[in-house]
Design a protein around this motif. Structure first.
Motif, PDB file in Angstrom:
ATOM      1  N   THR A  26      56.689  52.777   4.947  1.00 48.01           N
ATOM      2  CA  THR A  26      57.603  53.437   4.022  1.00 48.01           C
ATOM      3  C   THR A  26      57.811  52.517   2.834  1.00 48.01           C
ATOM      4  OG1 THR A  26      59.584  52.393   4.970  1.00 48.01           O
ATOM      5  CG2 THR A  26      58.880  54.495   5.948  1.00 48.01           C
ATOM      6  N   PHE A  27      58.538  52.995   1.825  1.00 45.09           N
ATOM      7  CA  PHE A  27      59.082  52.057   0.856  1.00 45.09           C
ATOM      8  C   PHE A  27      60.025  51.120   1.613  1.00 45.09           C
ATOM      9  CE2 PHE A  27      57.849  55.596  -1.892  1.00 45.09           C
ATOM     10  CZ  PHE A  27      57.197  54.906  -2.913  1.00 45.09           C
ATOM     11  N   GLU A  28      60.212  49.913   1.072  1.00 48.31           N
ATOM     12  CA  GLU A  28      61.030  48.903   1.774  1.00 48.31           C
ATOM     13  C   GLU A  28      60.522  48.691   3.198  1.00 48.31           C
ATOM     14  OE1 GLU A  28      63.343  47.029   0.507  1.00 48.31           O
ATOM     15  OE2 GLU A  28      63.976  48.055  -1.328  1.00 48.31           O
ATOM     16  N   THR A  29      59.200  48.698   3.342  1.00 43.69           N
ATOM     17  CA  THR A  29      58.601  48.689   4.680  1.00 43.69           C
ATOM     18  C   THR A  29      59.115  47.550   5.551  1.00 43.69           C
ATOM     19  OG1 THR A  29      56.559  49.845   4.083  1.00 43.69           O
ATOM     20  CG2 THR A  29      56.424  48.327   5.914  1.00 43.69           C
ATOM     21  N   ALA A  30      59.137  46.343   5.014  1.00 48.29           N
ATOM     22  CA  ALA A  30      59.498  45.187   5.839  1.00 48.29           C
ATOM     23  C   ALA A  30      60.909  45.321   6.392  1.00 48.29           C
ATOM     24  CB  ALA A  30      59.352  43.903   5.037  1.00 48.29           C
ATOM     25  N   ARG A  31      61.852  45.771   5.571  1.00 48.77           N
ATOM     26  CA  ARG A  31      63.248  45.862   6.006  1.00 48.77           C
ATOM     27  C   ARG A  31      63.462  47.052   6.936  1.00 48.77           C
ATOM     28  NH1 ARG A  31      66.548  45.488   0.508  1.00 48.77           N
ATOM     29  NH2 ARG A  31      68.360  45.306   1.900  1.00 48.77           N
ATOM     30  N   VAL A  32      62.819  48.174   6.629  1.00 50.13           N
ATOM     31  CA  VAL A  32      62.924  49.330   7.523  1.00 50.13           C
ATOM     32  C   VAL A  32      62.310  48.998   8.875  1.00 50.13           C
ATOM     33  CG1 VAL A  32      62.189  51.713   7.897  1.00 50.13           C
ATOM     34  CG2 VAL A  32      62.978  50.992   5.628  1.00 50.13           C
ATOM     35  N   ARG A  33      61.172  48.329   8.835  1.00 53.00           N
ATOM     36  CA  ARG A  33      60.474  47.955  10.071  1.00 53.00           C
ATOM     37  C   ARG A  33      61.311  46.972  10.896  1.00 53.00           C
ATOM     38  NH1 ARG A  33      55.997  45.881   7.781  1.00 53.00           N
ATOM     39  NH2 ARG A  33      56.445  43.719   8.278  1.00 53.00           N
ATOM     40  N   GLU A  34      61.985  46.051  10.208  1.00 55.02           N
ATOM     41  CA  GLU A  34      62.819  45.080  10.927  1.00 55.02           C
ATOM     42  C   GLU A  34      63.946  45.777  11.681  1.00 55.02           C
ATOM     43  OE1 GLU A  34      65.365  40.960  10.074  1.00 55.02           O
ATOM     44  OE2 GLU A  34      64.842  42.292   8.417  1.00 55.02           O
ATOM     45  N   GLY A  35      64.544  46.782  11.054  1.00 52.92           N
ATOM     46  CA  GLY A  35      65.599  47.526  11.735  1.00 52.92           C
ATOM     47  C   GLY A  35      65.085  48.239  12.964  1.00 52.92           C
ATOM     48  N   LEU A  36      63.879  48.803  12.870  1.00 55.10           N
ATOM     49  CA  LEU A  36      63.287  49.474  14.026  1.00 55.10           C
ATOM     50  C   LEU A  36      62.930  48.466  15.104  1.00 55.10           C
ATOM     51  CD1 LEU A  36      62.217  51.980  15.443  1.00 55.10           C
ATOM     52  CD2 LEU A  36      60.098  51.748  14.121  1.00 55.10           C
ATOM     53  N   ASN A  37      62.346  47.343  14.730  1.00 57.63           N
ATOM     54  CA  ASN A  37      62.018  46.303  15.710  1.00 57.63           C
ATOM     55  C   ASN A  37      63.263  45.855  16.468  1.00 57.63           C
ATOM     56  OD1 ASN A  37      59.300  46.274  15.060  1.00 57.63           O
ATOM     57  ND2 ASN A  37      59.455  44.531  13.680  1.00 57.63           N
ATOM     58  N   ASN A  38      64.344  45.645  15.731  1.00 58.19           N
ATOM     59  CA  ASN A  38      65.592  45.199  16.373  1.00 58.19           C
ATOM     60  C   ASN A  38      66.105  46.251  17.347  1.00 58.19           C
ATOM     61  OD1 ASN A  38      65.526  42.818  14.906  1.00 58.19           O
ATOM     62  ND2 ASN A  38      66.929  43.534  13.332  1.00 58.19           N
ATOM     63  N   ALA A  39      65.977  47.522  16.979  1.00 64.10           N
ATOM     64  CA  ALA A  39      66.431  48.601  17.867  1.00 64.10           C
ATOM     65  C   ALA A  39      65.626  48.628  19.155  1.00 64.10           C
ATOM     66  CB  ALA A  39      66.320  49.938  17.140  1.00 64.10           C
ATOM     67  N   ILE A  40      64.315  48.485  19.023  1.00 64.43           N
ATOM     68  CA  ILE A  40      63.439  48.496  20.201  1.00 64.43           C
ATOM     69  C   ILE A  40      63.816  47.360  21.145  1.00 64.43           C
ATOM     70  CG2 ILE A  40      61.062  48.141  20.978  1.00 64.43           C
ATOM     71  CD1 ILE A  40      60.246  49.466  18.228  1.00 64.43           C
ATOM     72  N   GLN A  41      63.992  46.176  20.587  1.00 64.32           N
ATOM     73  CA  GLN A  41      64.296  45.019  21.427  1.00 64.32           C
ATOM     74  C   GLN A  41      65.688  45.115  22.032  1.00 64.32           C
ATOM     75  OE1 GLN A  41      63.358  41.777  18.745  1.00 64.32           O
ATOM     76  NE2 GLN A  41      61.205  41.819  19.310  1.00 64.32           N
ATOM     77  N   ALA A  42      66.636  45.699  21.291  1.00 68.47           N
ATOM     78  CA  ALA A  42      67.981  45.890  21.849  1.00 68.47           C
ATOM     79  C   ALA A  42      67.928  46.826  23.052  1.00 68.47           C
ATOM     80  CB  ALA A  42      68.913  46.451  20.778  1.00 68.47           C
ATOM     81  N   ALA A  43      67.129  47.864  22.962  1.00 63.48           N
ATOM     82  CA  ALA A  43      67.014  48.799  24.093  1.00 63.48           C
ATOM     83  C   ALA A  43      66.314  48.148  25.275  1.00 63.48           C
ATOM     84  CB  ALA A  43      66.260  50.052  23.648  1.00 63.48           C
ATOM     85  N   LEU A  44      65.242  47.421  25.018  1.00 61.92           N
ATOM     86  CA  LEU A  44      64.480  46.805  26.103  1.00 61.92           C
ATOM     87  C   LEU A  44      65.271  45.716  26.820  1.00 61.92           C
ATOM     88  CD1 LEU A  44      60.969  46.591  24.399  1.00 61.92           C
ATOM     89  CD2 LEU A  44      61.563  48.001  26.378  1.00 61.92           C
ATOM     90  N   THR A  45      66.145  45.031  26.088  1.00 57.51           N
ATOM     91  CA  THR A  45      66.948  43.965  26.718  1.00 57.51           C
ATOM     92  C   THR A  45      68.258  44.494  27.281  1.00 57.51           C
ATOM     93  OG1 THR A  45      67.901  43.414  24.547  1.00 57.51           O
ATOM     94  CG2 THR A  45      65.974  42.149  25.267  1.00 57.51           C
ATOM     95  N   GLY A  46      68.532  45.785  27.083  1.00 54.74           N
ATOM     96  CA  GLY A  46      69.713  46.393  27.665  1.00 54.74           C
ATOM     97  C   GLY A  46      70.992  46.169  26.893  1.00 54.74           C
TER      98      GLY A  46
END
Length: 412
Positions: free
Chosen positions: A369-389
């Motif tokens: 997307t536009f702002e790819t790095a920042r949008v991607r970082e938010g998604l990465n953080n969400a994935i890891q938050a879910a996986l770590t509970g």
């Protein structure tokens, strides 16, 4: 497309041109030696051009270093960077479309010769901003010996999510896991595969919106979490991208999802019989493409642009693309690469080298997307938050969606 041995620059146009090229490696291994060898061949065929090829780390490191060079007194003329960096590079007015650099029917034929699925991330608003080099899809690696020991067919990898769970349970023991999917480094990439398999894209084609709170996207993350927390076939928490290949080679997991760019390293180091397969399906099959594209920077002079184009044509020519694929496991970026004698012989002897290419039939553009790095970082953080509970998948993805909407509002 020009053969590697015949690609040469017009001496008058390219006399004493010096190029600096930054490039990444995301899968480990001695791939810098392969790049250095290709560059040396190019310089030998084109004595008017010298190339300083600078290995800059992973994709994020390479973007940072290349863009820093542009702001310094020693800029680069071209780079291999994330295929998904295109929106940001266009927005910052740093790159030129290849249509402004190529000339004539022969070069247009070269530009038209790549696999369409690999061109998707680089073609924006009717122009080509990046061309494929080290490109991949996610593939499933599996230990056939462990399949046999578990009473499973060693020639049949999981075809569905249900298969993945059922076979993962059969393969999980006190000493190993059934499946490992990496969740550091590029967690959004693995998650995009799961979302696609559940029938949903994470982003719109125009780079202006994301679909993180779609029920099927939330369900995909719930499934990933459940592999560890409910089904017990994968470690709970996060799994390291950089060490997963070694974990697979050491027998810590019977299956792993990873880039096809690891294929040659697995082939050369596995002390067991292994297989490679397309990813399983739920609503459909699918994987995002991945990897790096060539970009030409806008500040390069006309002579530098032409020399950079010749280097790119050389490195993506069928013979060089075939060599790169054999040496690494990344796919040949054009159908012509698979028509070379070298790659035909290699894939006949080692059919797993065709899996990533064949998966292009069901592949989609990598998340961008536009702002790819920042949008991607938010998604990465969400994935890891879910996986770590620390958050539920629904809560984590809602936060990522809200952040993405804030970032993308300015571009709508």
């Amino acid at each position: 497309m020009l053969a590697a041995s015949t690609v040469a620059v017009n001496p008058a146009a390219a006399e004493d041109v010096e190029l600096t090229m930054y490039y990444p490696i995301a899968v480990g291994g001695p791939l810098t030696q392969v790049v250095d060898g290709i560059v040396a061949e190019f310089e030998a065929a084109n004595p008017g051009i010298s190339v300083e090829a600078i290995y800059a780390g992973n994709y994020d490191d390479t973007r940072i270093k290349a863009l820093s060079a542009l702001n310094s007194g020693d800029p680069a003329q071209l780079a291999v960077m994330f295929s998904i960096d295109a929106y940001d590079l266009i927005e910052q007015d740093l790159i030129v479309p290849f249509e402004e650099v190529i000339e004539g029917e022969e070069e247009q034929a070269w530009l038209d010769g790549f696999y369409p699925a690999l061109m998707a991330n680089g073609q924006i608003e009717g122009q080509t901003w990046g061309v494929p080099f080290q490109r991949s899809t996610i593939v499933a690696y599996y230990n056939k010996d462990m399949f046999r020991d578990a009473g499973l067919d060693p020639e049949t990898a999981p075809q569905t999510w249900d298969d993945l769970v059922e076979m993962g349970r059969a393969l999980t023991t006190d000493d190993r896991w059934g499946i490992m999917i990496p969740s550091t480094g590029y967690p959004y990439w693995m998650f995009q595969a799961l979302a696609i398999q559940n029938g949903v894209e994470l982003m719109a084609d125009d780079g202006l919106s994301t679909n993180f709170t779609d029920p099927a996207v939330v369900e995909a993350l719930e499934f990933w979490v459940a592999l560890g927390q409910e089904h017990g076939v994968m470690p709970e928490g996060t799994i390291e991208w950089g060490t997963l290949r070694q974990a697979f080679l050491e027998g810590q997991t019977a299956m792993m999802w990873h880039s096809t760019g690891n294929l040659t390293a697995v082939k050369n180091n596995a002390e067991f019989d292994f297989g490679v397969a397309m990813l399983p399906e739920n609503e459909r099959r699918g994987s995002p493409t991945g990897g790096g594209n060539f970009y030409i920077f806008k500040d390069a002079t006309e002579e530098e642009r032409q020399a950079a184009l010749e280097l790119i044509k050389f490195m993506t020519s069928p013979e060089q693309a075939a060599k790169w694929s054999i040496e690494t496991g990344y796919m040949g970026v054009s159908p012509a690469a698979y028509e070379t004698e070298a790659l035909q012989a290699y894939t006949e002897a080692f059919p797993p080298a065709l899996v990533a290419r064949d998966q292009l039939e069901v592949a989609v553009a990598e998340f961008s997307t536009f702002e790819t790095a920042r949008v991607r970082e938010g998604l990465n953080n969400a994935i890891q938050a879910a996986l770590t509970g620390t958050q539920s998948p629904e809560e984590a993805l809602a936060e990522a969606q809200a952040a993405a909407e804030r970032l993308l509002d300015a571009y709508r």
